[in-house]
Design a protein around this motif. Structure first.
Motif, PDB file in Angstrom:
ATOM      1  N   ARG A  92      26.817  31.900 -29.730  1.00 11.08           N
ATOM      2  CA  ARG A  92      25.668  32.777 -29.648  1.00 11.08           C
ATOM      3  C   ARG A  92      24.948  32.925 -30.750  1.00 11.08           C
ATOM      4  NH1 ARG A  92      28.569  37.188 -26.180  1.00 11.08           N
ATOM      5  NH2 ARG A  92      29.709  36.824 -28.107  1.00 11.08           N
ATOM      6  N   VAL A 152      28.694  26.018 -22.441  1.00  9.58           N
ATOM      7  CA  VAL A 152      27.282  25.977 -22.105  1.00  9.58           C
ATOM      8  C   VAL A 152      26.905  27.390 -21.582  1.00  9.58           C
ATOM      9  CG1 VAL A 152      27.535  25.417 -19.648  1.00  9.58           C
ATOM     10  CG2 VAL A 152      25.529  24.393 -20.731  1.00  9.58           C
ATOM     11  N   ALA A 153      27.635  28.194 -20.901  1.00  9.31           N
ATOM     12  CA  ALA A 153      27.288  29.624 -20.661  1.00  9.31           C
ATOM     13  C   ALA A 153      26.787  30.369 -21.534  1.00  9.31           C
ATOM     14  CB  ALA A 153      28.468  30.185 -19.946  1.00  9.31           C
ATOM     15  N   THR A 154      27.362  30.116 -23.102  1.00 16.84           N
ATOM     16  CA  THR A 154      26.657  30.967 -24.186  1.00 16.84           C
ATOM     17  C   THR A 154      25.433  30.272 -24.952  1.00 16.84           C
ATOM     18  OG1 THR A 154      28.199  29.865 -25.704  1.00 16.84           O
ATOM     19  CG2 THR A 154      29.038  31.721 -24.488  1.00 16.84           C
ATOM     20  N   ALA A 155      25.059  28.993 -24.106  1.00 13.00           N
ATOM     21  CA  ALA A 155      23.870  28.386 -24.951  1.00 13.00           C
ATOM     22  C   ALA A 155      22.837  29.448 -24.939  1.00 13.00           C
ATOM     23  CB  ALA A 155      23.702  27.070 -24.506  1.00 13.00           C
ATOM     24  N   ASN A 156      21.926  29.656 -25.810  1.00  9.28           N
ATOM     25  CA  ASN A 156      20.452  30.197 -26.061  1.00  9.28           C
ATOM     26  C   ASN A 156      19.218  29.648 -26.880  1.00  9.28           C
ATOM     27  OD1 ASN A 156      21.134  30.972 -28.618  1.00  9.28           O
ATOM     28  ND2 ASN A 156      22.628  32.759 -27.989  1.00  9.28           N
ATOM     29  N   VAL A 209      20.433  24.125 -22.726  1.00  9.15           N
ATOM     30  CA  VAL A 209      19.829  25.425 -22.312  1.00  9.15           C
ATOM     31  C   VAL A 209      19.152  25.566 -20.889  1.00  9.15           C
ATOM     32  CG1 VAL A 209      17.983  27.149 -23.023  1.00  9.15           C
ATOM     33  CG2 VAL A 209      19.147  25.986 -24.736  1.00  9.15           C
ATOM     34  N   ARG A 212      22.284  26.231 -18.664  1.00 11.10           N
ATOM     35  CA  ARG A 212      22.548  27.606 -18.963  1.00 11.10           C
ATOM     36  C   ARG A 212      21.624  28.578 -17.940  1.00 11.10           C
ATOM     37  NH1 ARG A 212      23.313  32.407 -18.823  1.00 11.10           N
ATOM     38  NH2 ARG A 212      22.959  34.003 -20.598  1.00 11.10           N
ATOM     39  N   TYR A 216      24.216  30.020 -14.827  1.00 12.01           N
ATOM     40  CA  TYR A 216      24.818  31.275 -14.993  1.00 12.01           C
ATOM     41  C   TYR A 216      23.858  32.179 -14.874  1.00 12.01           C
ATOM     42  CZ  TYR A 216      28.230  27.837 -16.754  1.00 12.01           C
ATOM     43  OH  TYR A 216      29.017  26.638 -16.724  1.00 12.01           O
TER      44      TYR A 216
END
Length: 370
Positions: A92, A152-156, A209, A212, A216
């Motif tokens: 992140r 991928v759950a933390t992609a921003n 993204v 993501r 999620y």
């Protein structure tokens, strides 16, 4: 046998100015070089529009922020290695380190407008080296490190800064290419290759993204200012393309000039299309869902795309003879400047409250937890 604590309050130890500065350095955001990026690109835009005094003031801010942040980052790396490593390992935050590459090249390009091409070349060499190192280190540590899966759950939005850094390398190389006698072919190759790599990085980041967002939980607290970099990455791709189109003839440039010129127009259109959804997202976050709007270093990641969109439109309008694009960019430049002034004032107020002023002494709060 238990001991009953005294009812009298124990005075809290008031941190000194040095303590507060050291705390600030330890917690320095990796993406703070977005301040350099934002002030630098606004200076470029003002110079292109012949607002020389304002451009010079912004250049001083850009150069001063660069020297200060470079010093603080070196201090943090030496004295707070654990905090720096933790940022590298955090998906992140890790991609925020690419703001150093982009900020360095933006400053170099701006100095090139004043004819200081030696400084541009030195900064380009520094940024290019950092880009090569970070381009392998950050994805490895932030994505392939020991993070909980799926990553991928933390992609921003900060992931798009990788594209921005790559296109800044292309822009700096294209700035230097017409001004050198030797190495012109190599610079043309670097410019075209970096521009092409940036296109693929943008596409890959966009897919990640998007996954993501779709797979999620995603609330208003997650929709932070770095998502504006999705537009800024397109804008700097347009700027890099416009600079490549303006380069002197070289085999790599001759082979790709028409393709890059056409794609630059398409990407400018997509960047323009992205602005209303991003504005609507900000309205939803702060007005509908009532997330307080307060100063955060990531706000500079919103100012940079606004300024970059303006500078890219000015360059594109001139390079491809598109007066409407130039006119839109000229208006956007002042919007970006007004937003930058507001964020800069908020930053000074924030630093005054958290670093300069001595907080009032008070009773020690009881510790919570075990």
């Amino acid at each position: 046998m238990s001991v009953t604590p005294s009812p009298t309050s124990t005075p809290a130890l008031t941190p000194t100015l040095g303590d507060r500065v050291r705390t600030g350095v330890e917690g320095l955001a990796p993406g703070y070089f977005a301040l350099v990026m934002a002030s630098g690109i606004l200076s470029v835009g003002m110079e292109l529009q012949d607002h020389h005094l304002l451009s010079t003031v912004l250049l001083v801010v850009c150069a001063g922020a660069f020297v200060l942040l470079l010093s603080l980052t070196a201090w943090r790396f030496v004295s707070y290695r654990a905090a720096t490593t933790e940022d590298f390992m955090d998906p992140r935050r890790g991609f925020g380190f690419f703001t150093f590459v982009a900020g360095t090249n933006v400053l170099g390009v701006r100095l090139g407008l004043d004819g200081h091409y030696t400084a541009t070349a030195v900064l380009f060499a520094l940024a290019g080296t950092a880009w090569l190192i970070l381009g392998y280190v950050v994805p490895w540590t932030a994505v392939l490190g020991p993070q909980p899966r799926p990553v991928v759950a933390t992609a921003n939005g900060t992931w798009f800064i990788w594209t921005v850094a790559t296109q800044s390398v292309a822009t700096a190389a294209a700035t230097l290419e017409p001004r050198v006698e030797t190495g012109r072919i190599a610079l043309a190759l670097v410019a075209v290759v970096a521009w092409s790599v940036g296109i693929f990085l943008y596409a890959a980041t966009g897919v990640i993204v998007a996954l993501r967002l779709m797979l999620y939980d995603f609330g208003p607290e997650d929709l932070n200012p770095p998502y504006w970099v999705s537009m800024g990455a397109l804008a700097i791709t347009v700027l890099a393309g416009a600079r490549i189109v303006e380069m002197a003839d070289a085999p790599m440039v001759t082979a790709t000039r028409e393709l890059i010129a056409g794609l630059a127009v398409v990407l400018w259109a997509f960047a323009t299309w992205l602005i209303p959804p991003l504005v609507a997202a900000g309205w939803w976050r702060h007005v509908v869902r009532k997330i307080p709007l307060r100063y955060d270093p990531t706000l500079w990641s919103m100012i940079f795309p606004l300024g970059m969109y303006a500078a890219a439109g000015i360059y594109l309008g001139r390079a491809d003879h598109l007066p409407l694009v130039h006119r839109i960019a000229s208006i956007e430049l002042w919007v970006a400047f007004a937003a930058a002034v507001a964020v800069f004032v908020a930053m000074l107020v924030h630093l005054d409250r958290t670093v300069r002023r001595r907080p009032p002494a008070g009773p020690v709060e009881p510790a919570s937890g075990a």
